[in-house]
Design an enzyme around this catalytic site. Sequence first.
Site, PDB file in Angstrom:
ATOM      1  N   GLU A 105     -21.008 -21.572 -15.876  1.00 57.39           N
ATOM      2  CA  GLU A 105     -20.759 -20.636 -16.963  1.00 57.39           C
ATOM      3  C   GLU A 105     -20.666 -21.289 -18.344  1.00 57.39           C
ATOM      4  O   GLU A 105     -21.003 -20.659 -19.345  1.00 57.39           O
ATOM      5  CB  GLU A 105     -19.462 -19.852 -16.688  1.00 57.39           C
ATOM      6  N   SER A 395      16.807  24.223  19.874  1.00 60.78           N
ATOM      7  CA  SER A 395      17.966  23.702  20.612  1.00 60.78           C
ATOM      8  C   SER A 395      18.288  22.251  20.319  1.00 60.78           C
ATOM      9  O   SER A 395      19.375  21.784  20.673  1.00 60.78           O
ATOM     10  CB  SER A 395      17.732  23.878  22.117  1.00 60.78           C
TER      11      SER A 395
END
Length: 877
Positions: A105, A395
């Site tokens: 780069e 229940s």
Amino acid sequence: MATPPKKTPPKAPRRKKRVSKWRVFLVTFGSVFTLASIALIIYVLTAVAGTPDWHPDTLTNQKQTSFIYDMGGTQIGELHATEDRQMVTSSEIPDLVKKTFVAVEDKRFYDHFGVDPIRIVGSLIADLKTQSWREGASTITMQLANNAFIENPREKTLDRKLQQAALAIQLEREYTKDEILTFYLNRIFFGESSFGIQAAAKTYFGHELSELTPDEIALLARLPQAPSAYNPYYHPETAKERRNIVLGVMKAAALITPEEYTQYLEAPFTHVDNVKANRAKSEKPTITGADYAYPYFVDHVIEELINEHGLNEDQIYNGGLRIYTTVDTKIQAAAEKEFANAKNFPQSVDEIPVQGAMTVLDPSTGAIRALVGGRDHSTARGLNRATQAYRQPGSTVKPLVVYAPAMEKGGFFPGTVLDDMPVKYNAGNGKVWAPTNYDTEYAGWRGLITMRFAVQNSVNVYAVKLMNMVGVEYSWNFGKDNLGLPLEEKDKVLSLSLGTNHVSTLDMASAYGVFANNGVRVTPHAVAKVLDASGKEIITPAVKVERTMKETSAYLMNSMLRSVVTNGTGTRAQIGNWAVAGKTGTTSLDPDIYGYRTGNPDAWFAGYTPNYVGIVWMGYDKDDETLTHYLRQVYGGGFPAQIWKNVMTAAHDGLTVQTEFKRPAGIVSGAFDIKSGLLPSSLTPKDFVRTEIAAQGNFPTQVSDIWVEKEIDKDHPTYLAGTGTVNTEKKVFLNITGRDPEIPWPSDEKPFEMPKEEYNATPPPTETTTPPPGDAGIPVPVLGIVVYDASLQTATLPLTYPEGSEGHTLTVYVKFPDQDFIQTYSAQQMISDVIQIPLSLDGESPSPGDYRFWVSLVNPEGVAGNPSEGASLSITD
């Protein structure tokens, strides 16, 4: 005299000078150059003046991916918004990575001041030739400036280049080359939503940055130039070509040897190929989607961070957090497996599936170990039924708002007896509420039963009566304050005893966890701790631990709920020798909407061991105008209990088996009468005496008075002895008053139902009303309870034969209600355990009334033995 003026001689014509072409050119060029320079300076100054403000924090406070870990510290997921950014320090970046990026780069990176004049001149010439600004004159520092500070970093204009240069020079003044390179490698985009070298390493190679090989580094060094074009997931050949170019650069820079260069030229993209072939777990980041491991649990973690700890979504998805959770991946994976198995769910009536949810937690710590909010997960942070679907518990709420409050209030114990018979309550608005049991229609009423029996068999009427005795206010407060149920003021009604409130599986798991943890409530939580991007701990849950019920009360609940699994409605939840306690539950269709249809909107199983609590819910999300989306013959002890067992079996694998719940001090035991709940009396039949436990001070001290002894007419045993009685005998009866005479007594009480009338008739002296005596040396059989079959109009007599009965035949005597003498049926040719006697005489239906039966054996010589004890049968209209 005046002097005359002098005459001026005439001037010669002036010769024109010739202007030099060079002079014109120089003047013109100088003017243009000056103007152009001024314009250029103005342009540059204007462009630089438009440079974004300098914010150094932008480099350090970047959006970063957050990570999620399981209870053991193993990473299980990542959270990020549009970017997957995983920050690393300079020391964590291999030297070869740094050198390769510099070589590719910006090879003069360590020599320039942020801007590379040599590179600028070269790229400017190339740009002028192409009349574009496509050549890359940007240094690594300029690229960092562009990504960090420029609003539209992809825009390529001269303005942007000038601004990049200005920012790059400032960056070089503020930071070292190594800091700039580290910022750059943490920030650049590599494709596949991956920002930074660490995220890219996982995305393309499935491992950490430190494990990268030269060929892998080469690909990553080329990707930032064209992440899409060089992506090996979609363009493997192009990616390979570009990677090999970088390998050449690495060889030329002496970063790798010629041998290594040759070795890596044909290296495959192994991880990418495996992911594409589904042979490896993808490390590709997900953009806030639903495709992540343990999605329902992770969704709940996010909601807990927002709702309980005050974080916002940006902090969670972009803050680089380390989120440590309580999930046990073994249990979570087992739960997800069970919910993905269609065999664990009933067949739906149409394409809308029956849904479900489950929560598993450690009651001693409050840590949520597993959480599944549905059979599939298609939407990130969508409906999580485990925590967000509030359903009626049926229940399963009874232990929480009825039985536990009774134990805690005192004066009750598992042997407390109430009468399971019809009862009515004022429901307001002129209406009457008459609760029934789920099986009353076909099983009848159960009569006097204990609390343990009621819990074990999920008897509704007992629960309603008990809450009424304990007090609705007390029960409601206990459920809300002591167990943490989300009860509302409208739930403060007697029907709460049957589960008309609304809860989630997480609510129920936390509440039942108090029983499993011996009366101590611990705040449920899925987040263990959270670290920020710098490693600082920013969240530690405030887990509250408090005793909310007596240890003895919790143990009594454990004992009763253990009976549900060993002998009651939850037997499918048994796990080997483990102590398992649980409760089944279903809800009923609203008759105002569904009429007389039978079905259940919800089915639950709540169960626990000393180690874990697990709650399973099953049902449709909602019904529609078709009124068809409800469960049919699906109960909590069926599919939900089976799922619970499978998940909990996996959860307990490898753990030391605990066969009992810890018994605390203060528990006493003793014999009691199961029809009165008091101490047995001398009249209590031994079959009605049991041993039961209680908290000290709550075991009964009063002797049972429910049994009485009365004389009956021996020849007419359905009558009390009266003026017409010839032979009497004493018999023990249940002294129960206040029952509706139209309601049949249950089978275990029926033999002890006291006759309502005395026998006052006198039989004819010539008739025989009892069988004749026989030979005392012949064995006497035992006659059991006689059962009438109305369809066949026969009486079934069960018989037990003593030793020595072989070779004998049987004679049966019957006393009909409308006759004052007995009928003798001829000796049977063979002995059977069950004898059927027709009660129809002359083709007429049996008369209603009381029948009496005896049997005797007859030896091969035809001599009859003494008759058995008589057995009675009553036939009503």
